[in-house]
Motif scaffolding. Structure first.
Motif, short mmCIF file in Angstrom:
data_model
loop_
_atom_site.label_atom_id
_atom_site.label_comp_id
_atom_site.label_asym_id
_atom_site.label_seq_id
_atom_site.Cartn_x
_atom_site.Cartn_y
_atom_site.Cartn_z
N PHE A 1 0.86 -1.20 0.00
CA PHE A 1 0.00 0.00 0.00
C PHE A 1 0.88 1.23 0.00
O PHE A 1 1.86 1.29 0.73
CB PHE A 1 -0.89 0.03 1.24
CG PHE A 1 -1.93 -1.05 1.27
CD1 PHE A 1 -3.04 -1.00 0.43
CD2 PHE A 1 -1.82 -2.12 2.15
CE1 PHE A 1 -4.00 -1.99 0.46
CE2 PHE A 1 -2.78 -3.12 2.19
CZ PHE A 1 -3.88 -3.05 1.35
N GLY B 1 -2.48 -6.53 12.41
CA GLY B 1 -1.60 -5.81 11.48
C GLY B 1 -0.64 -6.71 10.74
O GLY B 1 0.19 -6.23 9.96
N GLY C 1 -1.37 -8.77 8.38
CA GLY C 1 -1.73 -8.92 6.96
C GLY C 1 -2.82 -9.93 6.70
O GLY C 1 -3.10 -10.25 5.53
N LYS C 2 -3.53 -10.42 7.74
CA LYS C 2 -4.55 -11.46 7.56
C LYS C 2 -5.72 -10.97 6.70
O LYS C 2 -6.12 -11.64 5.73
CB LYS C 2 -5.09 -11.91 8.94
CG LYS C 2 -4.00 -12.35 9.93
CD LYS C 2 -4.58 -12.81 11.25
CE LYS C 2 -5.27 -11.73 12.07
NZ LYS C 2 -4.36 -10.67 12.56
N SER C 3 -6.24 -9.79 7.04
CA SER C 3 -7.38 -9.28 6.27
C SER C 3 -6.97 -8.95 4.84
O SER C 3 -7.74 -9.17 3.90
CB SER C 3 -7.95 -8.02 6.94
OG SER C 3 -8.50 -8.37 8.19
N THR C 4 -5.76 -8.43 4.70
CA THR C 4 -5.28 -8.11 3.35
C THR C 4 -5.23 -9.38 2.50
O THR C 4 -5.66 -9.39 1.35
CB THR C 4 -3.89 -7.45 3.43
OG1 THR C 4 -3.97 -6.32 4.29
CG2 THR C 4 -3.41 -7.02 2.07
N ARG D 1 -11.83 -3.86 6.81
CA ARG D 1 -11.07 -3.03 7.76
C ARG D 1 -11.95 -2.73 8.96
O ARG D 1 -13.08 -2.34 8.82
CB ARG D 1 -10.57 -1.76 7.08
CG ARG D 1 -9.56 -2.11 5.99
CD ARG D 1 -8.94 -0.89 5.34
NE ARG D 1 -8.25 -0.01 6.26
CZ ARG D 1 -6.97 -0.14 6.61
NH1 ARG D 1 -6.26 -1.15 6.14
NH2 ARG D 1 -6.40 0.71 7.43
N1 ADP Z 1 -5.99 0.14 2.39
C1 ADP Z 1 -4.85 0.20 3.08
N2 ADP Z 1 -4.05 1.28 2.95
C2 ADP Z 1 -2.91 1.37 3.64
N3 ADP Z 1 -2.48 0.44 4.48
C3 ADP Z 1 -3.25 -0.66 4.67
C4 ADP Z 1 -4.49 -0.81 3.98
N4 ADP Z 1 -5.03 -2.02 4.35
C5 ADP Z 1 -4.18 -2.56 5.24
N5 ADP Z 1 -3.10 -1.75 5.43
C6 ADP Z 1 -1.99 -2.00 6.27
O1 ADP Z 1 -1.50 -3.30 5.98
C7 ADP Z 1 -1.15 -3.96 7.16
C8 ADP Z 1 -1.95 -5.24 7.30
O2 ADP Z 1 -3.28 -4.94 7.60
P1 ADP Z 1 -4.43 -6.01 7.80
O3 ADP Z 1 -4.37 -6.95 6.65
O4 ADP Z 1 -5.71 -5.33 8.03
O5 ADP Z 1 -3.96 -6.70 9.14
P2 ADP Z 1 -4.74 -7.73 10.09
O6 ADP Z 1 -6.03 -8.05 9.43
O7 ADP Z 1 -3.82 -8.88 10.18
O8 ADP Z 1 -4.91 -7.05 11.38
C9 ADP Z 1 -1.37 -3.00 8.30
O9 ADP Z 1 -0.17 -2.36 8.60
C10 ADP Z 1 -2.36 -2.05 7.74
O10 ADP Z 1 -2.20 -0.79 8.33
#
Ligand code: ADP
Ligand code: MG
Lengths: 224, 459
Positions: free
Chosen positions: A12, A42, A44-47, B457
């Motif tokens: 990102f 944080g 990266g699971k949701s990503t 998110r």
């Molecule tokens: N749309 C986005 N823009 C910028 N940073 C993002 C975005 N989505 C996720 N991130 C960043 O990517 C990282 C992984 O996020 P995420 O996948 O939500 O983590 P988890 O679900 O494991 O808590 C985090 O540092 C988060 O801030």
């Protein structure tokens, strides 16, 4: 192999610079398998789930579902892929507030292209399958408990016989007893429907009962 | 259930807010309708006034106004100059004179009053047409007595010789004949039309006779020109009056009709150059212009109102839908995540905006149509009153014919009636739809930009 991820990277670009949410991730899950993903907030699971569900496009790498690389789909085909091949279950249920439980499931059937005359019966059948009584099926989400709402959302995810169900902390908002019931429901479904399930969870008990567990740390898989 | 039913259901999702929006829209749309109706009615009136007055030009000899003043009448040569001017379609020539009591056996129906006496005191000592028939002179009193005796001023009968008797009508159209028949103004017969008051005073009816200039005239018809002054008159063919007063070819006023209202201004200036300072050339168009201008300002006001209300209504829909999109951002993301296309989500929101607009539109159209009559009326009467006041003060210049015409225009201007024409109604519906579209365009763009990944998110 139902799902194969190869060298998946997601970066990102933010005001504060580049964030490497996923870094060179590779793994595969067989059809009908129940896989869990664990890791700190944080990591990266949701990503990862959003890439698998074609909600977002990877920076690089491949995601093959039934031999189709979904990373290369057009926006229109991504939407079609989401409606037919993927079922989402969210931590906050994310039901449409002014539609009844039945209508929420019918909505997914509509997007999946089910003929309109069949939708109501199919939705009622699905809701019965996840354990919702007929009178509860007519209620709006605000008049259902958290566990019941999550059952509706599982019925919605199952509506179009998806290849994969992606669940992002499905028990995260529920007490442990209800959480366990929801988990069992998902588990049984993956068996009976032979649906691949990938679930993010914080609950190590739950993770321990799944077929496979991946651990993410700083965007990398550290334990498979 | 489909996109449309979901959109309609969403429109009624929070009844209080939807109700407030519908009322605001209804007010704006009602205003749009009322203003459109006022505008259309006023514009119709403007066209009417323009087409009825726009093409006449009046030419009178310099210094002469309606039989008063001094100078020479227009000559036959000047008349043919006028007739031969390009774009002039037809002309009506008129010669006026006044009959004293020794020229006719008719008794004028007008009392002199103090105004009339003042007018005539200048002529009192004269010995021309204004003097009373002299009583038979007694023996011994002859000689000095005639010049010493100051004759009493007497009212007179005005007489109009015209090629078209209808030109005497004060309403600018056709002279009302209350009994008998019209005369042919182009002939030279000794027939005449007699004004209503004059006929009553002298017990005249069609077929009766009277004498004037030593000739016996037959009454052809009785006319009612609508005012006391005109009704104390006689109308006869132009040639007859010219012959009897030994003024062959002379005319005191010509009303020329121009083929199109667009040519009036150029014809006026052509005539001015050709006739030089011998004649005054004026057009009713100039007169009507000031009356029409008040209507035009109402029309402009109404147009501004329509635009203002449209902008307001579009802004209401725009702000509302934008607010709703922001509020339901997550829901939009979910719909996209579970496979809803952009088209479906946007379609649903547009249906929602249209539902609100249609509900507001139905209420607004109804009230707008009901209120349009009184709104138009109050706009027009305010303006016309202002205008009439300012006009009255500035009056005095133009000839009697034009004065009559301008008055008729003025009356006409006040009588604008609001009629809701189908095209006005459909115009309002069109604007309403336009409002819904404008009001939905920005939200649609916002919707398209909602990323489905946002639903995962959780902060
Ligand atoms: N749309 C986005 N823009 C910028 N940073 C993002 C975005 N989505 C996720 N991130 C960043 O990517 C990282 C992984 O996020 P995420 O996948 O939500 O983590 P988890 O679900 O494991 O808590 C985090 O540092 C988060 O801030
Ligand atoms: Mg997460």
């Amino acid at each position: 192999m139902s799902l194969t991820v190869t060298n998946l990277t997601k970066t990102f670009t933010t005001h504060g610079g580049e964030v490497h949410a996923l870094h060179d991730v590779s793994f595969s899950v067989k059809t009908g398998e129940f896989a869990s993903i664990i890791g700190k907030s944080g990591s990266g699971k949701s990503t990862l789930l959003s890439m698998l569900g074609a909600l977002d496009i990877p920076t690089s790498g491949q995601i093959e579902v039934d031999d189709v690389d979904i990373a290369k789909l057009s926006a229109h085909n991504q939407t079609a892929y989401r409606s037919k091949k993927i079922g989402f279950v969210f931590q906050h249920y994310n039901l449409i507030p002014n539609l009844s439980a039945l209508e929420n499931v019918m909505l997914a059937l509509e997007f999946g292209g089910a003929p309109s005359k069949d939708r109501k019966d199919r939705a009622a059948e699905l809701l019965a399958e996840v354990g919702l009584e007929p009178d509860q099926q007519k209620r709006k989400p605000s008049r259902l408990s958290g566990g019941q709402q999550q059952r509706v959302s599982i019925a919605r995810a199952l509506a179009n016989h998806p290849a994969v169900i992606l669940a992002d902390e499905p028990t995260g908002n529920l007490d442990s007893e209800t959480g366990k019931k929801i988990f069992d429901l998902l588990h049984n479904l993956s068996r009976s429907e032979n649906t691949t399930i990938i679930a993010v969870t914080h609950d190590l008990d739950i993770a321990g009962k799944t077929d496979r567990t991946f651990k993410l740390q700083d965007g990398k898989i550290v334990k498979a | 259930m489909n996109v449309v039913t979901r959109g309609i259901r969403n429109a009624l999702r929070s009844p209080v807010r939807s109700g407030a929006i519908i009322i605001m829209l209804a007010i704006s749309i009602g205003l749009i309708v009322a203003m459109l109706v006022a505008r259309a009615s006023v514009n119709t009136k403007i066209d009417e006034v323009k087409s009825s007055t726009a093409t006449t030009v009046t030419i009178s000899p310099a210094g002469i106004r309606g039989g008063m003043g001094g100078g020479d009448p227009l000559t036959a040569e000047q008349i043919s100059t006028i007739t031969n001017t390009a774009n002039i379609k037809s002309t009506v020539s008129t010669l006026t004179d006044q009959l004293g009591t020794d020229d006719t056996n008719l008794t004028p129906s007008l009392e002199l009053g103090s105004f009339g006496q003042r007018q005539q005191r200048f002529e009192g000592g004269g010995n021309s047409s204004g003097t009373m028939p002299q009583p038979p002179a007694d023996e011994g009193q002859s000689g000095a007595s005639t010049s010493a005796q100051r004759t009493m001023p007497t009212p007179r009968t005005s007489i109009t010789g015209t090629t078209d008797p209808n030109s005497a009508a004060t309403n600018g159209s056709v002279l009302t004949i209350t009994s008998g028949a019209m005369i042919d103004g182009k002939g030279d017969t000794t027939t005449a039309l007699v004004g209503k008051s004059l006929a009553e005073k002298n017990s005249l009816s069609p077929g009766s006779t009277f004498t004037a200039y030593g000739k016996t005239f037959t009454v052809s018809g009785i006319y009612d020109a609508g005012n006391v002054f005109e009704n104390n008159g006689l109308i006869m063919p132009l040639a007859t009056l010219q012959n009897l007063t030994e003024q062959a070819g002379a005319v005191t006023s010509v009303i020329a009709t121009v083929d199109s209202s667009d040519n009036v201004a150029s014809t006026v200036s052509t005539l001015k150059t050709r006739l030089g300072d011998k004649a005054d050339v004026t057009s009713q168009q100039e007169q009507a212009a000031s009356s029409v201008s008040s209507l035009q300002s109402i029309s402009t006001l109404a147009t501004t109102g329509v635009i203002g209300a449209t902008v307001a209504a579009a802004a209401i829909v725009l702000l509302t839908t934008t607010m709703i999109v922001r509020e339901r951002r997550r829901e939009i993301g979910v719909i996209k995540a579970i496979g809803g296309t952009n088209t479906k989500v946007i379609g649903q929101f547009i249906t929602e905006a249209i539902t609100l607009t249609v509900l507001g539109g139905i209420i607004g159209l109804t009230f707008g149509v009901l209120a349009s009559g009184s709104i138009t009326q109050s706009l027009v009467s305010n303006q016309a009153t202002n205008n009439a006041n300012s006009q009255q003060r500035g009056m005095g210049g133009p000839s009697g014919v034009i004065r009559g015409g301008a008055r008729a225009v003025q009356e006409n201007v006040r009588s604008v009636s609001a009629t809701v024409k189908p095209e006005t109604f459909f115009g309002a519906i069109g604007i309403t739809i336009l409002i819904a579209i404008i009001g939905s365009a920005v939200p649609a763009w916002l919707i398209a930009r909602v990323r489905p990944a946002e639903v995962l998110r959780t902060e």
